[in-house]
Scaffold this motif. Sequence first.
Motif, PDB file in Angstrom:
ATOM      1  N   LEU B  58     -50.665  68.606 102.591  1.00 21.11           N
ATOM      2  CA  LEU B  58     -51.750  67.479 102.658  1.00 21.11           C
ATOM      3  C   LEU B  58     -52.468  67.902 101.316  1.00 21.11           C
ATOM      4  CD1 LEU B  58     -53.454  66.784 105.787  1.00 21.11           C
ATOM      5  CD2 LEU B  58     -51.735  65.551 104.885  1.00 21.11           C
ATOM      6  N   GLU B  59     -52.879  66.659 100.462  1.00 21.42           N
ATOM      7  CA  GLU B  59     -53.793  66.972  99.258  1.00 21.42           C
ATOM      8  C   GLU B  59     -55.033  66.600  99.557  1.00 21.42           C
ATOM      9  OE1 GLU B  59     -52.372  68.541  96.769  1.00 21.42           O
ATOM     10  OE2 GLU B  59     -50.234  68.265  97.215  1.00 21.42           O
ATOM     11  N   ASP B  60     -55.951  67.445  99.052  1.00 18.51           N
ATOM     12  CA  ASP B  60     -57.444  67.168  98.999  1.00 18.51           C
ATOM     13  C   ASP B  60     -58.059  66.876  97.563  1.00 18.51           C
ATOM     14  OD1 ASP B  60     -57.475  69.506  97.988  1.00 18.51           O
ATOM     15  OD2 ASP B  60     -58.729  70.634  99.408  1.00 18.51           O
ATOM     16  N   ASN B  61     -57.311  66.206  96.794  1.00 21.67           N
ATOM     17  CA  ASN B  61     -57.975  66.190  95.572  1.00 21.67           C
ATOM     18  C   ASN B  61     -58.963  65.104  95.373  1.00 21.67           C
ATOM     19  OD1 ASN B  61     -56.211  67.982  94.420  1.00 21.67           O
ATOM     20  ND2 ASN B  61     -54.493  66.506  94.198  1.00 21.67           N
ATOM     21  N   ASP B  62     -58.970  63.957  96.239  1.00 18.07           N
ATOM     22  CA  ASP B  62     -59.977  62.946  96.065  1.00 18.07           C
ATOM     23  C   ASP B  62     -61.490  63.460  96.784  1.00 18.07           C
ATOM     24  OD1 ASP B  62     -61.248  60.847  95.689  1.00 18.07           O
ATOM     25  OD2 ASP B  62     -59.661  59.271  96.305  1.00 18.07           O
ATOM     26  N   VAL B  63     -62.380  63.694  96.310  1.00 22.04           N
ATOM     27  CA  VAL B  63     -63.691  64.312  97.040  1.00 22.04           C
ATOM     28  C   VAL B  63     -64.942  63.437  96.230  1.00 22.04           C
ATOM     29  CG1 VAL B  63     -63.135  66.482  97.529  1.00 22.04           C
ATOM     30  CG2 VAL B  63     -63.800  66.190  95.193  1.00 22.04           C
ATOM     31  N   GLU B  64     -65.993  63.414  97.181  1.00 22.10           N
ATOM     32  CA  GLU B  64     -67.307  62.757  96.575  1.00 22.10           C
ATOM     33  C   GLU B  64     -68.256  63.297  97.600  1.00 22.10           C
ATOM     34  OE1 GLU B  64     -65.913  58.694  96.839  1.00 22.10           O
ATOM     35  OE2 GLU B  64     -67.543  58.442  98.515  1.00 22.10           O
ATOM     36  N   LEU B  65     -69.606  62.935  97.112  1.00 21.87           N
ATOM     37  CA  LEU B  65     -70.704  63.064  98.085  1.00 21.87           C
ATOM     38  C   LEU B  65     -71.318  62.060  98.716  1.00 21.87           C
ATOM     39  CD1 LEU B  65     -72.747  65.771  95.655  1.00 21.87           C
ATOM     40  CD2 LEU B  65     -71.040  66.484  97.393  1.00 21.87           C
ATOM     41  N   ASP B  66     -71.555  62.045  99.968  1.00 21.46           N
ATOM     42  CA  ASP B  66     -71.957  60.874 100.436  1.00 21.46           C
ATOM     43  C   ASP B  66     -73.309  60.542 100.284  1.00 21.46           C
ATOM     44  OD1 ASP B  66     -73.284  62.643 102.156  1.00 21.46           O
ATOM     45  OD2 ASP B  66     -72.017  62.356 103.893  1.00 21.46           O
ATOM     46  N   ASP B  67     -73.879  59.601 100.968  1.00 21.47           N
ATOM     47  CA  ASP B  67     -75.398  59.383 100.597  1.00 21.47           C
ATOM     48  C   ASP B  67     -76.340  60.677 101.003  1.00 21.47           C
ATOM     49  OD1 ASP B  67     -74.362  56.921 100.295  1.00 21.47           O
ATOM     50  OD2 ASP B  67     -74.790  55.967 102.319  1.00 21.47           O
ATOM     51  N   LYS B  68     -75.949  61.286 102.171  1.00 21.98           N
ATOM     52  CA  LYS B  68     -76.859  62.453 102.399  1.00 21.98           C
ATOM     53  C   LYS B  68     -76.415  63.678 101.394  1.00 21.98           C
ATOM     54  CE  LYS B  68     -76.435  60.910 106.864  1.00 21.98           C
ATOM     55  NZ  LYS B  68     -75.738  61.136 108.147  1.00 21.98           N
ATOM     56  N   GLY B  69     -75.600  63.351 100.455  1.00 23.88           N
ATOM     57  CA  GLY B  69     -75.448  64.605  99.647  1.00 23.88           C
ATOM     58  C   GLY B  69     -74.380  65.637 100.352  1.00 23.88           C
ATOM     59  N   GLU B  70     -73.684  65.031 101.272  1.00 24.66           N
ATOM     60  CA  GLU B  70     -72.656  65.897 101.851  1.00 24.66           C
ATOM     61  C   GLU B  70     -71.390  65.740 101.385  1.00 24.66           C
ATOM     62  OE1 GLU B  70     -72.924  66.143 106.254  1.00 24.66           O
ATOM     63  OE2 GLU B  70     -75.099  66.575 106.170  1.00 24.66           O
TER      64      GLU B  70
END
Lengths: 336, 96
Positions: B58-70
């Motif tokens: 699996l790849e985990d290249n797509d990341v972001e922070l949610d509304d709570k900064g998590e």
Amino acid sequence: MSISGNQKAIMMKEKLNADFTKKGVFTGLFSGFTWGLNSVLLGLALSMIPVMGENVAIFAIPLAAACINDSFAGLWLLLYNGGAGRLKEVLRSLKTFPGQMVCVAALLGGPIANGGYLLGISLAGSAYALTITALYPIVGALLSRIFLKQQIVPRVWAGMLLSVVGAIVISYVPPEGVNSETFYLGLLFASLAALGWGAEAVLAVFGMSMIDPKVAINIRQLTSGLFLAIVILPIVGGWVVVSQVFTLPGTLGAFAIVGLAAAISYLAWYKANTTIGVAKGMALNGTYVMWGVIFSVVFLKSPLTQNLVIGSLLVVIGATLVAINPKEFFKKGEVA
Amino acid sequence: MADTLPLRFRMLHYVSTVKKASPDEIMKALKPEYGTEKQFTKKVFADHLLDMKANHILEDNDVELDDKGELLIYYSINDEGRRLLKKYLPKGWNQT
């Protein structure tokens, strides 16, 4: 999403992966520690079996002990997985090809490697047999390189080599000379053991890419215990030993504790192998030789020899080289 | 209906059917099949995903922070993951 926010997310992900790897390294070390404990406890449990004649002592007792060890470990793991709601996973996994490969891994690592190890010692002598079987992490690393395409950096190779040399120094006993025609057959069996353990790790890691390591190790222990009980013990007359153990509650209890140590150790080993790769997992598990002797010195008052000190030092330096990873996992993530 | 797959296997399979998925999305999709089981926890799902990433399927290249900064990681399957599924997915299961 702003660039700085995204960069922060990437950094958090890298930290998560690094922490996960770190946890894998400690799990691997813990597997070595508990395996060393298992060896010492097994020695104590074996000493509680009454004398049953020389022929029984060579093959029947060690193989019966291996059978009881693996079976108890399998039962403890059933309890553990049952408590965690994973019993269904055992049957589900067995219906799939990766799960069946774990069964093959069990036969390679259990009866074949253990049998080869015991035959190697009895036919070629401990000095040669233990030296050859200590090479199992290297065999595992080579096989994982070939079949799983796992990358092994030079630092890990060097660390593993040092650890193996350390293990050999620790277990070294002066050879008694090549005095029998069965000597080379003994070397062959010892090589079979190293190959069996190496192949076990690689096949199990293949299986665990699709099934849970906690379930895989349960399958491994039950398969090995059952195969030894049904196929191997009748050949070597091991059931006499097993029935004897069952009539002695103290001895049976001791074997149950030995099996618990085996269950914990193997659980940690399988998890480490899948998290940090076969080469590192096996090298860190290989520190059991050092732990085993340290336990003997501390609890059984065995003498602290020069070989033990030098060998342990080599194992520690080797394991440190294997474990400490200057950002290589970050690089891996970027390449992938 | 085909036999229920081991959870890790099924997660890999599910990720192969979508472009990318977060742990929460995978849990939501698999709830009808595994939702009543004790192993159906976020911790277990996260551990399976981290292991499969470590095993390069699996790849985990797509990341972001949610509304709570998590941290929110979206996992996607790679060629090696697809190869394993194509070869070892039991009969009755379709790879899309």
